[in-house]
Structure formats: C-alpha cells, structure tokens
Write a protein that holds these residues in place. Structure first.
Motif, PDB file in Angstrom:
ATOM      1  N   LYS A  44       0.821  -1.207   0.000  1.00  0.00           N
ATOM      2  CA  LYS A  44       0.000   0.000   0.000  1.00  0.00           C
ATOM      3  C   LYS A  44       0.856   1.259   0.000  1.00  0.00           C
ATOM      4  O   LYS A  44       0.464   2.296  -0.497  1.00  0.00           O
ATOM      5  CB  LYS A  44      -0.911   0.031   1.230  1.00  0.00           C
ATOM      6  N   ASP A  45       2.033   1.185   0.624  1.00  0.00           N
ATOM      7  CA  ASP A  45       2.913   2.345   0.666  1.00  0.00           C
ATOM      8  C   ASP A  45       4.327   1.894   0.325  1.00  0.00           C
ATOM      9  O   ASP A  45       5.083   1.467   1.195  1.00  0.00           O
ATOM     10  CB  ASP A  45       2.884   2.991   2.061  1.00  0.00           C
ATOM     11  N   ALA A  46       4.649   1.996  -0.967  1.00  0.00           N
ATOM     12  CA  ALA A  46       5.938   1.470  -1.428  1.00  0.00           C
ATOM     13  C   ALA A  46       7.127   2.285  -0.904  1.00  0.00           C
ATOM     14  O   ALA A  46       8.245   1.788  -0.882  1.00  0.00           O
ATOM     15  CB  ALA A  46       5.974   1.394  -2.949  1.00  0.00           C
ATOM     16  N   TRP A  47       6.886   3.542  -0.445  1.00  0.00           N
ATOM     17  CA  TRP A  47       7.993   4.321   0.134  1.00  0.00           C
ATOM     18  C   TRP A  47       8.526   3.627   1.383  1.00  0.00           C
ATOM     19  O   TRP A  47       9.675   3.804   1.759  1.00  0.00           O
ATOM     20  CB  TRP A  47       7.534   5.733   0.527  1.00  0.00           C
ATOM     21  N   ALA A  48       7.653   2.846   2.046  1.00  0.00           N
ATOM     22  CA  ALA A  48       8.037   2.250   3.336  1.00  0.00           C
ATOM     23  C   ALA A  48       8.715   0.894   3.191  1.00  0.00           C
ATOM     24  O   ALA A  48       9.186   0.340   4.180  1.00  0.00           O
ATOM     25  CB  ALA A  48       6.796   2.110   4.221  1.00  0.00           C
ATOM     26  N   ILE A  49       8.803   0.341   1.968  1.00  0.00           N
ATOM     27  CA  ILE A  49       9.414  -0.989   1.860  1.00  0.00           C
ATOM     28  C   ILE A  49      10.904  -0.908   2.197  1.00  0.00           C
ATOM     29  O   ILE A  49      11.565   0.092   1.898  1.00  0.00           O
ATOM     30  CB  ILE A  49       9.237  -1.649   0.459  1.00  0.00           C
ATOM     31  N   PRO A  50      11.434  -1.970   2.840  1.00  0.00           N
ATOM     32  CA  PRO A  50      12.865  -1.985   3.118  1.00  0.00           C
ATOM     33  C   PRO A  50      13.623  -1.953   1.798  1.00  0.00           C
ATOM     34  O   PRO A  50      13.266  -2.681   0.869  1.00  0.00           O
ATOM     35  CB  PRO A  50      13.089  -3.322   3.840  1.00  0.00           C
ATOM     36  N   SER A  51      14.631  -1.092   1.710  1.00  0.00           N
ATOM     37  CA  SER A  51      15.339  -0.927   0.434  1.00  0.00           C
ATOM     38  C   SER A  51      15.966  -2.240  -0.032  1.00  0.00           C
ATOM     39  O   SER A  51      16.158  -2.447  -1.223  1.00  0.00           O
ATOM     40  CB  SER A  51      16.406   0.146   0.563  1.00  0.00           C
ATOM     41  N   ILE A  52      16.267  -3.145   0.911  1.00  0.00           N
ATOM     42  CA  ILE A  52      16.887  -4.419   0.515  1.00  0.00           C
ATOM     43  C   ILE A  52      15.916  -5.308  -0.262  1.00  0.00           C
ATOM     44  O   ILE A  52      16.329  -6.274  -0.892  1.00  0.00           O
ATOM     45  CB  ILE A  52      17.434  -5.211   1.732  1.00  0.00           C
ATOM     46  N   ASP A  53      14.609  -5.011  -0.198  1.00  0.00           N
ATOM     47  CA  ASP A  53      13.626  -5.811  -0.941  1.00  0.00           C
ATOM     48  C   ASP A  53      13.370  -5.264  -2.342  1.00  0.00           C
ATOM     49  O   ASP A  53      12.672  -5.880  -3.144  1.00  0.00           O
ATOM     50  CB  ASP A  53      12.280  -5.841  -0.192  1.00  0.00           C
ATOM     51  N   LEU A  54      13.911  -4.095  -2.627  1.00  0.00           N
ATOM     52  CA  LEU A  54      13.593  -3.409  -3.864  1.00  0.00           C
ATOM     53  C   LEU A  54      13.945  -4.221  -5.116  1.00  0.00           C
ATOM     54  O   LEU A  54      13.117  -4.382  -6.014  1.00  0.00           O
ATOM     55  CB  LEU A  54      14.320  -2.057  -3.888  1.00  0.00           C
ATOM     56  N   ASP A  55      15.182  -4.763  -5.148  1.00  0.00           N
ATOM     57  CA  ASP A  55      15.619  -5.528  -6.321  1.00  0.00           C
ATOM     58  C   ASP A  55      14.705  -6.727  -6.558  1.00  0.00           C
ATOM     59  O   ASP A  55      14.321  -7.014  -7.700  1.00  0.00           O
ATOM     60  CB  ASP A  55      17.067  -6.021  -6.143  1.00  0.00           C
ATOM     61  N   THR A  56      14.372  -7.423  -5.483  1.00  0.00           N
ATOM     62  CA  THR A  56      13.498  -8.597  -5.595  1.00  0.00           C
ATOM     63  C   THR A  56      12.158  -8.214  -6.220  1.00  0.00           C
ATOM     64  O   THR A  56      11.672  -8.877  -7.147  1.00  0.00           O
ATOM     65  CB  THR A  56      13.245  -9.201  -4.192  1.00  0.00           C
ATOM     66  N   ILE A  57      11.581  -7.120  -5.726  1.00  0.00           N
ATOM     67  CA  ILE A  57      10.264  -6.688  -6.220  1.00  0.00           C
ATOM     68  C   ILE A  57      10.347  -6.272  -7.693  1.00  0.00           C
ATOM     69  O   ILE A  57       9.519  -6.664  -8.513  1.00  0.00           O
ATOM     70  CB  ILE A  57       9.730  -5.535  -5.340  1.00  0.00           C
ATOM     71  N   LEU A  58      11.377  -5.502  -8.035  1.00  0.00           N
ATOM     72  CA  LEU A  58      11.504  -5.014  -9.421  1.00  0.00           C
ATOM     73  C   LEU A  58      11.750  -6.169 -10.395  1.00  0.00           C
ATOM     74  O   LEU A  58      11.178  -6.193 -11.489  1.00  0.00           O
ATOM     75  CB  LEU A  58      12.618  -3.978  -9.527  1.00  0.00           C
ATOM     76  N   ILE A  59      12.578  -7.134  -9.987  1.00  0.00           N
ATOM     77  CA  ILE A  59      12.830  -8.273 -10.870  1.00  0.00           C
ATOM     78  C   ILE A  59      11.536  -9.065 -11.065  1.00  0.00           C
ATOM     79  O   ILE A  59      11.200  -9.474 -12.187  1.00  0.00           O
ATOM     80  CB  ILE A  59      13.943  -9.189 -10.304  1.00  0.00           C
TER      81      ILE A  59
END
Ligand SMILES: [Zn+2]
Length: 246
Positions: A44-59
């Motif tokens: 619901k609020d992607a600003w709050a996701i841990p930055s370490i999860d970003l690559d996983t989500i984008l891939i």
C-alpha cells in the motif's frame, strides 16, 4: 500479507509503462513507487518498503511483465568486443540474499542494533548526494572568487558528510547503554557525530557490508572473441530495465 506469505505480482499495464518513461517521475522515485503499488497491490505504501527488498520486487515485476529472459549488451574490457547476452532473471532472483539484521555491534558497554533503510530514506539520500556532487563539479568552473570557491567547496563537503552521518543514523534502530535504550534518531545522529573514530568506522563498515550482501551479484562473462573472463554488474537502472522486451 496474504496467509501464504507470498505477494501476488501482476504485469505492468500500459499506464505503468507510460509512467515509467516520464523522466521527472523517474528521477524523484515516484515512478518506481507508482509501478510497485500498481503491480503488487498488497503493497500500500511502497515508500516504506525496506530498500533491501527493492531488487526482488523489481525483478519479479519485470518477469511478470516481459518474461524471465532479459537481454543486455556487454563490452569486453580487454579487446572491446561487444555482444548481446541474455540473463535468466529467475536465477538472479534466487541469488539474492537477505542480510542478517539480528547481528549487533558491541563496544565496551554499548550495543548497537541495525535495520535496513526504507525506499524513502534511500531515495532522499541519493537525491541529496546527487545535488552535493553536482555542486562539487560546478564550483571549480564558476566565476566567483577563489576564496568564495573554497568556502563553497568546504560547505559542500560538510553537507556530504552530514548526509552520510544521517544515513548511518537511520540505519541504526537503537543503542543499548547500561542505563537506557536510545532509539530517537536525532540522539543517534548526535551520538555518531561524537563517538570515537574506530567505533564510527566499525558502524560504517557494518552498514556497508549489510548493503553489499543484499545487492545483485555481478555476472561473470566470457568474451566470445578473446576468451577473457570479466565481471559485469547488472544494473536495475529503470529506463533500461523496463524497456519492453522486443
Ligand atoms: Zn575480449
């Protein structure tokens, strides 16, 4: 979070793709936020996701949208031969590791605990850093006097240090002292500014190491022309990462 612990990921819509091509939105991170929230509706609020999860989500979004093969160009550093390669993004996804955030640093009677930056923290930091680095580049060529240049350069360097300290302080979730648990970020920032140099370096190295673990590992490539083996980092640079597979 669904009960099975897995977030459904949907392909990018035409609107998402248009959002992704808007340079301003790309630069301030808003494009990434919109696309994540559109493709992974449980977030619901992607600003709050841990930055370490970003690559996983984008891939995962890239795979859902264009399939698991991604083409990229590479140039051999030895003979300058260029070639097109394909990487299986599922392998990249499997190779991503999660750093151990339960590990603390003990220093005399202090114990320091860590957490990942949120995407918002990460994005704010890189923008501030970008601005200061830009300043450092333009100051030497500007028409102001040498004395003013010196002042401006010193100031820009100080700002860069401040940004580093702030980013480190946000990476610390709390500090246990014999008397108390300190978790207020301004106090932690103050602590970092005044702590012994060896402790500061230990904290900085620890945070860097945590970040490194969560990063995509570079690919090993063998040159077709001269058999040279070299490493190439796979960037998740938004513009190229989400250019549609043709
Ligand atoms: Zn070569």
């Amino acid at each position: 979070m669904p009960t099975n612990g897995e977030l459904p990921v949907y392909p990018m819509t035409a609107i998402d793709e248009i959002t992704y091509r808007t340079p301003d939105a790309l630069f301030n991170g808003q494009a990434t936020i919109n696309v994540i929230q559109s493709c992974v509706p449980n977030i619901k609020d992607a600003w709050a996701i841990p930055s370490i999860d970003l690559d996983t989500i984008l891939i995962a979004i890239r795979i859902a949208s264009y399939g698991h093969d991604m083409e990229f160009g590479t140039t051999c550093p030895k003979c300058q031969n260029t070639s097109e390669r394909t990487v299986d993004l599922r392998t990249m996804l499997d190779s991503l590791r999660s750093p151990d955030y339960t590990a603390s640093i003990k220093y005399n009677d202090l114990e320091i605990f860590f957490r990942p930056l949120s995407y918002k923290n990460l994005n704010d930091n890189s923008q501030l850093q970008f601005e200061q680095q830009k300043l450092l580049q333009v100051i030497p060529d500007s028409t102001i006097s040498d004395a003013d240049k010196m002042t401006a350069l010193t100031r820009a360097f100080q700002q860069l240090t401040e940004i580093t300290v702030r980013s480190l302080s946000i990476s610390i979730t709390m500090i246990r002292t014999p008397q108390a648990l300190v978790s207020e970020q301004p106090f932690i920032e103050e602590f970092l500014k005044n702590c012994p140099r060896d402790l500061f370096n230990q904290i900085r190295d620890h945070v860097l190491k945590l970040r490194e673990i969560s990063e995509l590992q570079p690919l090993t490539i063998t040159c077709d022309s001269c058999n040279n083996q070299y490493q190439q980092a796979l960037t998740l640079d938004m513009t190229s990462f989400f250019a549609p597979a043709s």
